[in-house]
Design a protein around this motif. Structure first.
Motif, PDB file in Angstrom:
ATOM      1  N   CYS A 158       0.753  -1.266  -0.068  1.00  0.00           N
ATOM      2  CA  CYS A 158       0.002  -0.093  -0.046  1.00  0.00           C
ATOM      3  C   CYS A 158       0.774   1.327   0.088  1.00  0.00           C
ATOM      4  N   CYS A 180       2.637   2.135   3.077  1.00  0.00           N
ATOM      5  CA  CYS A 180       4.067   1.437   3.498  1.00  0.00           C
ATOM      6  C   CYS A 180       5.171   1.978   2.736  1.00  0.00           C
ATOM      7  N   ASN A 233       5.099  -4.416   5.137  1.00  0.00           N
ATOM      8  CA  ASN A 233       3.656  -4.691   5.125  1.00  0.00           C
ATOM      9  C   ASN A 233       2.748  -4.061   6.142  1.00  0.00           C
ATOM     10  N   CYS A 234       1.655  -4.272   5.900  1.00  0.00           N
ATOM     11  CA  CYS A 234       0.628  -3.782   7.073  1.00  0.00           C
ATOM     12  C   CYS A 234      -0.608  -4.544   7.158  1.00  0.00           C
ATOM     13  N   CYS A 242      -1.804  -4.687   3.360  1.00  0.00           N
ATOM     14  CA  CYS A 242      -1.229  -5.053   2.334  1.00  0.00           C
ATOM     15  C   CYS A 242      -0.253  -6.035   2.818  1.00  0.00           C
ATOM     16  N   ARG A 244      -1.127   0.752  12.415  1.00  0.00           N
ATOM     17  CA  ARG A 244      -1.463   0.101  11.313  1.00  0.00           C
ATOM     18  C   ARG A 244      -0.932  -1.256  10.974  1.00  0.00           C
TER      19      ARG A 244
HETATM   20 ZN    ZN Z   1       0.649  -1.505   3.946  1.00  0.00          ZN
END
Ligand code: ZN
Ligand code: ZN
Ligand code: FE
Length: 760
Positions: free
Chosen positions: A113, A116, A133-134, A137, A175
């Motif tokens: 995303c 990120c 990543n989060c 995503c 997040r």
């Molecule tokens: Zn992300």
């Protein structure tokens, strides 16, 4: 106190794609915002919530759940029940419990995303960290081993979170709260670059060298999300040719990755629908018209190119260090073997043939190719349904529980039934390849485990020699149903559109076994999900040498000419035979005369092969469907002109061939003949549909089969039929090719079982 101000407790059950997409923390934050108490829980059967608070606030909360859901989630149902008050003092997330065998959906992999990508520059522990990543995503399906979706069940399990990551993982306002693949420079997976047995682990050096190598025209193997890619500069013809040679891949176009949309516009002219598809979180390869400025070896004479945009953090970082705007990024395999996912295997296979191997130390658990899509009539279509799509299920109106459909042979994908869902596997490939067959049986076991499925009914193709049929017959599962190939094609499209009634089915493809033991492929049905009636088809023609005819389109042209004009035809006059040795031609004519090894076919694909060869566009195919693709690519003008044809029990094309020969004699261009020929097929579809509409009163036309990957054919057929008042159904979220065959098999088997009549 009004009713709306009353304190109530609601038990909420959400189903759909709600696992692995950050749904629990999302619900938590939402509940905090609305000041509700209770809890949220992930289970195999979806997400359960208890929410206690004012009735009107809970109502607002429930509608917000739908409106603000994470982009990669997909809610299919929300059920609520009033339950007695429990006087919760806070809202909490409770631990996953393996509640029942009714599992919900596993998320596909999600492109990195925007947030990120920004964090790469600002978060101290993640400066340039390529596995950032989060919850919104990152990898999902490719790293998952089992449910419930927790870190221990993924290939992230060996990486112990550091204190900082653990802090984020456990901080509800972060997040990365409960983002299973969360990691950083200290604790997560790392890339390494292997050059001449030397291993480089400094990431800055890796980035610089990778960029430098690409710029210098070298070839690299690069580990991606669902498997290895092979990469080189897409503008360097020498590099592209070298890559083509080492892949043993003669004429099939390569996919490319472009820096961004702006750079993409320099090589092609995407429409707004194409841009939507390219930039969606699924990030498929999108087939675009034009391929300006690229090395000619990328598209191999086609005026189109398959393009994708960066979707892993590394892709973005690479382009930041690269002056090139476009690189070839083709699947990392040799010939038609499955793409390589294993590090040792990659080193073994690629060390000798590439200049460097870029790999990382997190395992890919589920091999997943890049998906391939295109846009026709402003609608998104799929050719290959894999990364970013799998394992999202297809929702049906039928109970599919326990049905296992083994799919086709050449473009295989299998399907499992769960509730009212069909879970389609990723693209598996050609089962005739031993490694692919292993990938097939291994993936079947994984899907059965992942989706808690014990098959109680098997559906397979009618062809006894398909390896997918043989696989079905070896299983200890009874009953088994053999399903006609083209009926399965139509049923797959019907299933996608939840159709369960009699329709006019147009199934055009390469080959599939018919119930008269002939090879079908240009079929008109009246059918529903349980049965089909074959109305008409392209009149049978011989396929000299069976499968060999598929690889040699000139043989199909000779067969059609022999059928219509006999052996005495003036063969010497034919331009397309100039490079065919006379003895070979005579051999084929003998086979046709004596009916030796000449199975009969009604195949649309073989008809396109014949015309493509006859106008001398493609006499020998170096890859699957090359001749029809070259014929389509030759279309170069706007005309509705078409050739004549006849309609009796079958569709006769003698008049069409008469006219094509006349046009060839007059020196009419290949493009003009191709356009008129395509228009002929479109008019045949309309003529048959029109006749069936007046005779049977059916107004719905379903188009399926690989021939409808032909964008001109699909677009013009849809438009003509719609203009004439038909309701037209074509594939959108599933491919029209054999990749959807398992879906059709599954839908037919489900319908037959529902009717208590599995004697198909
Ligand atoms: Zn992300
Ligand atoms: Zn960390
Ligand atoms: Fe087919």
């Amino acid at each position: 106190m009004s009713k709306k101000d009353k304190i109530t407790n609601k038990y909420i059950h959400i189903q759909g794609l709600v696992q692995g997409v950050g749904f629990r923390p999302y619900i938590y934050r939402l509940a905090c915002r609305y000041n509700l108490n209770g809890w949220v829980e992930n289970s195999n059967d979806g997400v359960f919530i208890k929410a206690e608070g004012k009735t009107k606030v809970i109502e607002k909360f429930i509608s917000a759940i739908q409106l603000e859901a994470p982009q990669a989630s997909n809610i299919t149902s929300i059920q609520t029940d009033d339950i007695p008050l429990e006087k919760f003092s806070e809202f909490s997330i409770i631990k996953s419990e393996n509640k029942s065998d009714d599992i919900t959906e596993v998320s596909p992999d999600i492109s990195v995303c925007k947030e990120c990508i920004e964090d790469l520059k600002t978060q101290p522990h993640r400066i340039e960290y390529p596995f950032i990543n989060c919850t919104n995503c990152g990898p999902r399906f490719t790293i998952i081993k089992d449910l419930p979706y927790d870190r221990e069940m993924t290939s992230m399990a060996p990486f112990k979170m550091c204190n900082i990551c653990n802090g984020e993982y456990t901080d509800i306002l972060d997040r990365r709260f409960h983002a299973q693949p969360v990691a950083c420079n200290t604790c997560g997976p790392q890339y390494s670059l292997i050059i001449n047995n030397e291993i480089i682990e400094d990431f800055n050096l890796i980035l610089n060298l990778t960029a430098q190598y690409l710029k210098e025209g070298k070839i690299l193997a690069i580990k991606g999300m669902g498997g290895f890619h092979l990469a080189c500069d897409a503008t360097n013809q020498h590099a592209v040719e070298r890559l083509r040679n080492l892949k043993n891949r003669d004429g099939k176009p390569f996919a490319v990755m472009c820096r961004n949309i702006k750079a993409l516009k320099e090589i092609s002219s995407p429409t707004s629908e194409e841009i939507d598809l390219l930039t969606s979180w699924r990030k498929p390869i999108v087939l675009l018209k034009n391929s300006r400025k690229l090395a000619p070896g990328v598209s191999m004479g086609f005026d189109s190119v398959g393009v994708m945009l960066p979707y892993m953090p590394f892709h973005f970082q690479l382009f930041e260090n690269l002056t090139l705007n476009t690189i070839v990024l083709t699947s990392g395999n040799i010939s038609d073997e499955p793409i390589i996912i294993n590090n040792e295997e990659a080193i073994k296979q690629f060390s000798e043939i590439t200049d460097a191997i870029l790999t990382y130390n997190r395992d890919i658990h589920n091999r997943t190719d890049d998906s391939v899509a295109f846009v026709t009539n402003k609608k998104h279509r799929l050719i290959r349904r894999s990364r970013g799509y799998v394992p999202n299920p297809v929702h049906l109106n039928l109970n599919t529980e326990g049905i296992f459909a083994t799919g086709a042979e050449l473009v295989n994908c299998f399907a499992l039934g769960k509730g009212k869902q069909a879970i389609l596997s990723q693209h598996i490939g050609d089962l005739k390849n031993l490694e692919t067959l292993e990938f097939y049986s291994e993936s079947i076991e994984r899907f059965k485990k992942l989706f808690r499925l014990k098959p109680t009914l098997i559906a397979h193709d009618l062809h006894p020699d398909y390896l997918s049929t043989k696989y079905a017959l070896e299983q200890n599962i009874i009953p088994k149903i053999a399903i006609q190939h083209h009926h399965a094609h139509i049923a797959s499209c019907m299933a996608e559109h939840k159709l369960d009634e009699a329709v006019i089915g147009v199934a055009f493809d390469g080959v599939g076994l018919g119930n008269d033991h002939k090879i079908w492929g240009g079929e008109f049905f009246i059918c529903d999900l349980a049965k089909y009636e074959r109305i008409t088809y392209f009149d049978y023609v011989k396929m000299p040498g069976g499968d060999q005819a598929t690889k040699n389109p000139w043989r199909m042209a000779v067969s059609y000419l022999h059928k219509f004009y006999g052996r005495k035809f003036d063969w010497n006059n034919m331009e397309f035979l100039k490079n065919i040795p006379e003895f070979e031609l005579n051999l084929i004519l003998d086979m046709l005369d004596k009916n030796l090894n000449c199975p009969e076919t009604s195949s649309c694909g073989r008809l396109f092969d014949a015309v493509s060869a006859l106008v001398n566009l493609c006499t020998k195919a170096s890859f699957h469907a090359e001749a029809p693709m070259r014929l389509e690519a030759a279309i170069n003008l706007e005309t509705d002109d078409h050739y004549k044809f006849t309609m009796n029990d079958s569709i006769g094309l003698k008049l069409c061939f008469d006219e094509i020969l006349t046009d060839l004699n007059k020196g009419i261009s290949q493009g003009f003949i191709s356009t008129k020929f395509h228009n002929t097929i479109i008019n045949i579809i309309f003529a048959v549909a029109d006749k069936l509409k007046s005779e049977r009163g059916i107004n719905k036309v379903v188009l399926s089969g690989g021939s409808f990957q032909n964008r001109y054919l699909l677009e013009k057929t849809e438009n003509l039929l719609s203009r004439k008042g038909f309701k037209v159904y074509s594939h959108l979220n599933t491919p029209s090719n054999d990749g959807s065959l398992a879906l059709g098999q599954l839908a037919i088997a489900a319908k037959l079982r529902e009717q208590n009549d599995i004697d198909y």
